[in-house]
Design a protein around this motif. Structure first.
Motif, mmCIF file in Angstrom:
data_model
loop_
_atom_site.group_PDB
_atom_site.id
_atom_site.type_symbol
_atom_site.label_atom_id
_atom_site.label_comp_id
_atom_site.label_asym_id
_atom_site.label_seq_id
_atom_site.Cartn_x
_atom_site.Cartn_y
_atom_site.Cartn_z
ATOM 1 N N MET A 21 3.756 -17.605 -10.652
ATOM 2 C CA MET A 21 4.557 -16.593 -9.954
ATOM 3 C C MET A 21 3.865 -15.231 -10.002
ATOM 4 S SD MET A 21 8.460 -17.265 -11.058
ATOM 5 C CE MET A 21 9.292 -18.767 -10.740
ATOM 6 N N ALA A 22 3.396 -14.850 -11.173
ATOM 7 C CA ALA A 22 2.708 -13.563 -11.320
ATOM 8 C C ALA A 22 1.430 -13.536 -10.486
ATOM 9 C CB ALA A 22 2.400 -13.298 -12.791
ATOM 10 N N ALA A 23 0.697 -14.651 -10.467
ATOM 11 C CA ALA A 23 -0.539 -14.714 -9.681
ATOM 12 C C ALA A 23 -0.254 -14.562 -8.188
ATOM 13 C CB ALA A 23 -1.261 -16.028 -9.956
ATOM 14 N N MET A 24 0.803 -15.207 -7.709
ATOM 15 C CA MET A 24 1.153 -15.088 -6.290
ATOM 16 C C MET A 24 1.578 -13.660 -5.944
ATOM 17 S SD MET A 24 0.677 -17.978 -4.708
ATOM 18 C CE MET A 24 1.642 -17.878 -3.229
ATOM 19 N N LEU A 25 2.363 -13.043 -6.813
ATOM 20 C CA LEU A 25 2.781 -11.657 -6.562
ATOM 21 C C LEU A 25 1.582 -10.706 -6.589
ATOM 22 C CD1 LEU A 25 6.101 -11.616 -8.594
ATOM 23 C CD2 LEU A 25 5.847 -11.550 -6.104
ATOM 24 N N TRP A 26 0.674 -10.924 -7.531
ATOM 25 C CA TRP A 26 -0.537 -10.090 -7.609
ATOM 26 C C TRP A 26 -1.389 -10.282 -6.353
ATOM 27 C CZ3 TRP A 26 -2.293 -5.948 -9.729
ATOM 28 C CH2 TRP A 26 -3.649 -5.666 -9.722
ATOM 29 N N GLY A 27 -1.547 -11.516 -5.923
ATOM 30 C CA GLY A 27 -2.318 -11.785 -4.708
ATOM 31 C C GLY A 27 -1.684 -11.154 -3.482
ATOM 32 N N THR A 28 -0.371 -11.174 -3.401
ATOM 33 C CA THR A 28 0.327 -10.543 -2.284
ATOM 34 C C THR A 28 0.100 -9.037 -2.289
ATOM 35 O OG1 THR A 28 2.015 -12.261 -2.360
ATOM 36 C CG2 THR A 28 2.571 -10.261 -1.160
ATOM 37 N N TYR A 29 0.165 -8.442 -3.468
ATOM 38 C CA TYR A 29 -0.095 -7.001 -3.587
ATOM 39 C C TYR A 29 -1.531 -6.668 -3.177
ATOM 40 C CZ TYR A 29 -0.915 -2.449 -5.689
ATOM 41 O OH TYR A 29 -1.260 -1.140 -5.886
ATOM 42 N N GLN A 30 -2.476 -7.497 -3.590
ATOM 43 C CA GLN A 30 -3.882 -7.244 -3.249
ATOM 44 C C GLN A 30 -4.139 -7.379 -1.743
ATOM 45 O OE1 GLN A 30 -6.354 -6.028 -5.195
ATOM 46 N NE2 GLN A 30 -4.698 -5.764 -6.678
ATOM 47 N N THR A 31 -3.483 -8.347 -1.088
ATOM 48 C CA THR A 31 -3.668 -8.468 0.363
ATOM 49 C C THR A 31 -3.020 -7.286 1.089
ATOM 50 O OG1 THR A 31 -1.706 -9.874 0.575
ATOM 51 C CG2 THR A 31 -3.834 -10.981 0.377
#
Length: 145
Positions: A21-31
């Motif tokens: 979950m944290a990885a997906m949220l971080w990836g969304t923020y980075q995109t």
């Protein structure tokens, strides 16, 4: 009126689900910061979060008409079995001892396998297998040895 209710969850499993979950949220923020592909990543993140939330716990309910197994949200993890369609059941003393064509599995004290008259067998884990067995026996469903 419910004859039996239980929610089975595992703290260790829930902690492990925080990582994706944290990885997906971080990836969304980075995109979002990069300005490219945010819509696709946001949709993927929402879909993954819904799936992960739904599998974090199993809710078991038995009433005088049916047995219901649901996930947290009940969107993907869900099965309803009419009591009239249950041929028999078997109780396992460990959460790893039950096998069904449809299996709802989280670490717990025991498990129950439901054999249906029509359809696939269904198994699920529970922290109170003997209590589930008592309720099913009270409803007239035979127990396998």
């Amino acid at each position: 009126m419910s004859l039996y209710e239980e929610t089975v969850s595992s703290r260790m499993f829930q902690l492990l689900m925080i990582l994706p979950m944290a990885a997906m949220l971080w990836g969304t923020y980075q995109t979002y910061q990069a300005g490219e592909g945010f819509e696709i990543m946001a949709a993927s993140t929402i879909g993954a979060l819904i799936i992960l939330l739904d599998v974090m716990a199993i809710r078991i309910e038995i009433d005088d008409r049916e047995l219901r197994i649901r996930g947290v949200l009940g969107l993907l993890v869900r099965k309803t079995i009419s009591l009239e369609n249950i041929a028999s059941f078997r109780v396992g003393k460990s959460w790893t001892l039950c096998y069904g064509m449809i299996h709802f599995n989280l670490p717990a004290k025991g498990c129950v396998t439901i054999r249906q008259k029509h359809g696939w067998s269904v198994s699920f884990t529970t922290n109170r297998p003997e209590e589930v067995a008592m309720v099913l026996s009270t409803l007239g469903i035979p127990r396998e040895p």
